[in-house]
Design a protein around this motif. Structure first.
Motif, mmCIF file in Angstrom:
data_model
loop_
_atom_site.group_PDB
_atom_site.id
_atom_site.type_symbol
_atom_site.label_atom_id
_atom_site.label_comp_id
_atom_site.label_asym_id
_atom_site.label_seq_id
_atom_site.Cartn_x
_atom_site.Cartn_y
_atom_site.Cartn_z
ATOM 1 N N THR A 91 0.824 -1.217 0.000
ATOM 2 C CA THR A 91 0.000 0.000 0.000
ATOM 3 C C THR A 91 0.859 1.270 0.000
ATOM 4 O O THR A 91 0.540 2.233 -0.705
ATOM 5 C CB THR A 91 -0.990 -0.029 1.186
ATOM 6 O OG1 THR A 91 -1.991 -1.000 0.891
ATOM 7 C CG2 THR A 91 -1.663 1.308 1.407
ATOM 8 N N ASP A 92 1.968 1.275 0.739
ATOM 9 C CA ASP A 92 2.819 2.489 0.750
ATOM 10 C C ASP A 92 3.192 2.879 -0.683
ATOM 11 O O ASP A 92 3.061 4.039 -1.087
ATOM 12 C CB ASP A 92 4.149 2.242 1.488
ATOM 13 C CG ASP A 92 3.970 1.888 2.950
ATOM 14 O OD1 ASP A 92 2.947 2.278 3.537
ATOM 15 O OD2 ASP A 92 4.873 1.219 3.503
ATOM 16 N N ILE A 94 1.872 1.851 -3.514
ATOM 17 C CA ILE A 94 0.684 2.146 -4.324
ATOM 18 C C ILE A 94 0.246 3.600 -4.106
ATOM 19 O O ILE A 94 -0.008 4.347 -5.057
ATOM 20 C CB ILE A 94 -0.459 1.172 -3.965
ATOM 21 C CG1 ILE A 94 -0.138 -0.231 -4.496
ATOM 22 C CG2 ILE A 94 -1.810 1.664 -4.469
ATOM 23 C CD1 ILE A 94 -1.093 -1.318 -4.013
ATOM 24 N N LEU A 95 0.194 4.012 -2.843
ATOM 25 C CA LEU A 95 -0.285 5.371 -2.545
ATOM 26 C C LEU A 95 0.726 6.423 -2.992
ATOM 27 O O LEU A 95 0.349 7.486 -3.513
ATOM 28 C CB LEU A 95 -0.592 5.525 -1.056
ATOM 29 C CG LEU A 95 -1.663 4.591 -0.488
ATOM 30 C CD1 LEU A 95 -2.030 4.994 0.936
ATOM 31 C CD2 LEU A 95 -2.917 4.572 -1.350
ATOM 32 N N ALA A 96 2.003 6.126 -2.786
ATOM 33 C CA ALA A 96 3.035 7.095 -3.187
ATOM 34 C C ALA A 96 2.975 7.316 -4.701
ATOM 35 O O ALA A 96 3.027 8.452 -5.179
ATOM 36 C CB ALA A 96 4.417 6.591 -2.775
ATOM 37 N N ARG A 97 2.842 6.224 -5.449
ATOM 38 C CA ARG A 97 2.807 6.343 -6.911
ATOM 39 C C ARG A 97 1.536 7.065 -7.369
ATOM 40 O O ARG A 97 1.568 7.928 -8.248
ATOM 41 C CB ARG A 97 2.886 4.950 -7.544
ATOM 42 C CG ARG A 97 3.048 4.999 -9.035
ATOM 43 C CD ARG A 97 3.219 3.619 -9.660
ATOM 44 N NE ARG A 97 4.430 2.959 -9.264
ATOM 45 C CZ ARG A 97 4.492 1.708 -8.786
ATOM 46 N NH1 ARG A 97 3.394 1.001 -8.640
ATOM 47 N NH2 ARG A 97 5.647 1.177 -8.461
ATOM 48 N N THR A 98 0.416 6.727 -6.735
ATOM 49 C CA THR A 98 -0.856 7.363 -7.100
ATOM 50 C C THR A 98 -0.763 8.881 -6.927
ATOM 51 O O THR A 98 -1.148 9.650 -7.813
ATOM 52 C CB THR A 98 -1.990 6.809 -6.210
ATOM 53 O OG1 THR A 98 -2.054 5.399 -6.403
ATOM 54 C CG2 THR A 98 -3.328 7.429 -6.536
ATOM 55 N N ALA A 99 -0.229 9.301 -5.780
ATOM 56 C CA ALA A 99 -0.137 10.741 -5.509
ATOM 57 C C ALA A 99 0.847 11.405 -6.459
ATOM 58 O O ALA A 99 0.575 12.476 -7.022
ATOM 59 C CB ALA A 99 0.289 10.967 -4.063
ATOM 60 N N HIS A 100 1.989 10.742 -6.649
ATOM 61 C CA HIS A 100 3.027 11.325 -7.521
ATOM 62 C C HIS A 100 2.485 11.518 -8.940
ATOM 63 O O HIS A 100 2.637 12.592 -9.535
ATOM 64 C CB HIS A 100 4.255 10.414 -7.521
ATOM 65 C CG HIS A 100 5.313 10.836 -8.473
ATOM 66 N ND1 HIS A 100 6.033 12.008 -8.321
ATOM 67 C CD2 HIS A 100 5.775 10.262 -9.617
ATOM 68 C CE1 HIS A 100 6.879 12.126 -9.327
ATOM 69 N NE2 HIS A 100 6.744 11.080 -10.118
ATOM 70 N N ALA A 112 5.984 3.451 8.431
ATOM 71 C CA ALA A 112 5.624 2.745 7.188
ATOM 72 C C ALA A 112 6.437 1.466 7.060
ATOM 73 O O ALA A 112 7.402 1.250 7.787
ATOM 74 C CB ALA A 112 5.896 3.650 5.988
ATOM 75 N N SER A 113 6.039 0.647 6.101
ATOM 76 C CA SER A 113 6.780 -0.588 5.837
ATOM 77 C C SER A 113 7.702 -0.430 4.644
ATOM 78 O O SER A 113 8.281 -1.406 4.161
ATOM 79 C CB SER A 113 5.803 -1.741 5.592
ATOM 80 O OG SER A 113 4.989 -1.905 6.732
ATOM 81 N N THR A 114 7.813 0.785 4.137
ATOM 82 C CA THR A 114 8.718 1.073 3.025
ATOM 83 C C THR A 114 9.665 2.167 3.498
ATOM 84 O O THR A 114 9.218 3.133 4.131
ATOM 85 C CB THR A 114 7.914 1.573 1.803
ATOM 86 O OG1 THR A 114 6.850 0.645 1.563
ATOM 87 C CG2 THR A 114 8.781 1.686 0.563
ATOM 88 N N ILE A 119 11.007 4.784 -0.995
ATOM 89 C CA ILE A 119 9.797 5.484 -1.440
ATOM 90 C C ILE A 119 10.156 6.575 -2.453
ATOM 91 O O ILE A 119 9.390 6.839 -3.384
ATOM 92 C CB ILE A 119 8.980 6.058 -0.250
ATOM 93 C CG1 ILE A 119 7.490 6.017 -0.577
ATOM 94 C CG2 ILE A 119 9.349 7.491 0.091
ATOM 95 C CD1 ILE A 119 6.835 4.713 -0.527
ATOM 96 N N VAL A 120 11.319 7.213 -2.292
ATOM 97 C CA VAL A 120 11.647 8.298 -3.231
ATOM 98 C C VAL A 120 11.934 7.769 -4.640
ATOM 99 O O VAL A 120 11.883 8.528 -5.610
ATOM 100 C CB VAL A 120 12.816 9.195 -2.733
ATOM 101 C CG1 VAL A 120 12.414 9.950 -1.477
ATOM 102 C CG2 VAL A 120 14.081 8.393 -2.497
ATOM 103 N N LYS A 121 12.181 6.459 -4.744
ATOM 104 C CA LYS A 121 12.345 5.888 -6.092
ATOM 105 C C LYS A 121 11.000 5.893 -6.828
ATOM 106 O O LYS A 121 10.941 5.961 -8.047
ATOM 107 C CB LYS A 121 12.854 4.442 -5.998
ATOM 108 C CG LYS A 121 14.271 4.345 -5.447
ATOM 109 C CD LYS A 121 14.698 2.885 -5.344
ATOM 110 C CE LYS A 121 15.916 2.752 -4.458
ATOM 111 N NZ LYS A 121 16.004 1.426 -3.826
#
Ligand code: FNR
Length: 380
Positions: A91-92, A94-100, A112-114, A119-121
């Motif tokens: 989910t981390d 998924i959400l990061a990519r969706t927002a980006h 978080a678990s990431t 996450i910055v990748k």
């Protein structure tokens, strides 16, 4: 119910509930104690009534919002959700990519678990949320790591001086290592998609803390370690030290009073997030939407005042902007989306909220988020 039949965040929640084991769903859905503050957020938002001004031209409307010198494509960002991968794997990310991809902020939780580095990748523009324990050491190292990873915005969360007690979690035996009852085990067996996906992706950890654990740490010690990673000491001196250690934009999240707002500003905060943590910490907390106007008045435009807690519809988002929010976040709605249908579900959550915002703007005769002010709500 397939994704094509999903019309609202409440629909996504229902679908998520079917796909996720009860223990994980309750962790996401529940609040402090028996959930009074969760209900209060919903009730307070429902009490705000929008005042249409139909003698206006709202034929061209924009939902974009300027925040910290950048134009964001939409008015709603994704709040930090710790341990979200237990609700649905990845989910981390998924959400990061969706927002980006959508051009709105995503905030990575300390819990978080990431990791920050991973996450910055996916989302080079991610923000980072910070918790502090009794010593500054780990927090200062996390700030260093966040800086090196290219993070520009950090939000210090101040509303978890001690961990919240959530009775739904306690009754389910939600702890690490898990202590499931027979009923819980049977419930897991009814969620094969979750089980398969979790087996495929591996058990979620508290990835940001891994560098500070000894090598033999298992889930149990990690969880005990996590519980020790919050502190009831958030003295002005500590906040000032953390602020000074961070060269970028520094936000304070968990503001519910003008006093904390003015203190945080005086200590150097560049922005505030009015929040009761989605009703997950203090059961007797007031609704964030009820605290927003007084904080906005006290800060008087000097720094941005953002808000989260209880937002479930585009009308809720519009209400928060009317009451002075400079930006709005939501947590659970996006995780409902990810749990309901992975990346497509998270995207659907964002699309639903954006479409509802656009429709609400049109219905009250406003052409942009910047147009919204207290004249669009019924005096209370
Ligand atoms: C949170 N929230 C949160 N906040 C934070 O600063 N750090 C964290 O690690 C977490 N973890 C977390 C886990 C879960 C499961 C939830 C639902 C929430 C709070 C979050 O950032 C935000 O304030 C609320 O989620 C907003 O309320 P809604 O939108 O969920 O009603």
């Amino acid at each position: 119910m397939g994704l094509d039949r999903i019309q609202t965040i409440a629909d996504l929640r229902r679908l998520a509930k079917r796909r996720v084991p009860r223990m994980a769903f309750d962790f996401l859905d529940g609040g402090a104690g028996e959930g009074l503050a969760v209900c209060e957020n919903a009730a307070a938002l429902a009490r705000v009534k929008l005042q249409p001004r139909n003698l206006s031209d709202a034929s061209v409307r924009t939902r974009s919002v300027e925040l910290f010198g950048l134009r964001r494509s939409g008015p709603i960002g994704i709040a930090p959700v710790g341990f979200a991968n237990v609700i649905w794997p990845h989910t981390d990310t998924i959400l990061a990519r969706t927002a980006h991809e959508a051009g709105v902020p995503y905030v990575l939780s300390t819990a978080a678990s990431t990791s920050i580095e991973d996450i910055v990748k996916v989302a080079p523009d991610a923000w980072f949320q910070l918790y502090v324990s009794d010593s500054d050491e780990i927090a200062l190292d996390m700030l260093r790591r966040a800086g090196e990873a290219g993070i520009k915005v950090v939000a210090l969360t101040i509303d978890v001086p001690v961990p919240g007690r959530r009775y739904r979690d306690m009754r389910n035996g939600f702890s690490l290592p898990l202590k499931p009852s027979l009923a819980t085990i049977l419930d897991f067996a009814l969620r094969p998609a979750w089980i398969l996906e979790t087996l495929r992706r591996g058990t979620p950890t508290f990835a940001n803390y891994v560098p500070y654990m000894n090598e033999n740490a298992n889930a149990g010690t990690l969880a005990a370690f996590m519980a020790s990673q919050v502190s009831p000491n958030l003295s002005p001196e500590r906040i000032a030290r953390l602020r000074d250690a961070w060269p970028g934009t520094f936000l304070v999240k968990g503001i519910l009073s003008t006093r904390d707002a003015l203190d945080a500003e005086r200590l150097g905060a560049d922005g505030l997030i009015v929040s009761n943590h989605g009703g997950r910490q203090l059961e007797a907390a007031p609704a964030a939407i009820d605290c927003l106007p007084e904080v906005v008045r006290a800060i008087n435009g000097r720094i941005p005042v953002m808000m989260d807690s209880g937002i479930r519809t585009g009308a809720d988002i519009v209400k928060a902007y009317c009451l002075g929010a400079d930006y709005v976040f939501a947590g659970r709605p996006f995780v409902f989306g990810s749990a309901a249908a992975g990346e497509a579900g998270a995207r659907r959550a964002l699309d639903i909220l954006n479409a509802e915002v656009d429709q609400t703007l049109g219905q009250i005769g406003a052409s942009s988020m910047a147009d919204l002010d207290e004249s669009h709500v019924r005096p209370r």
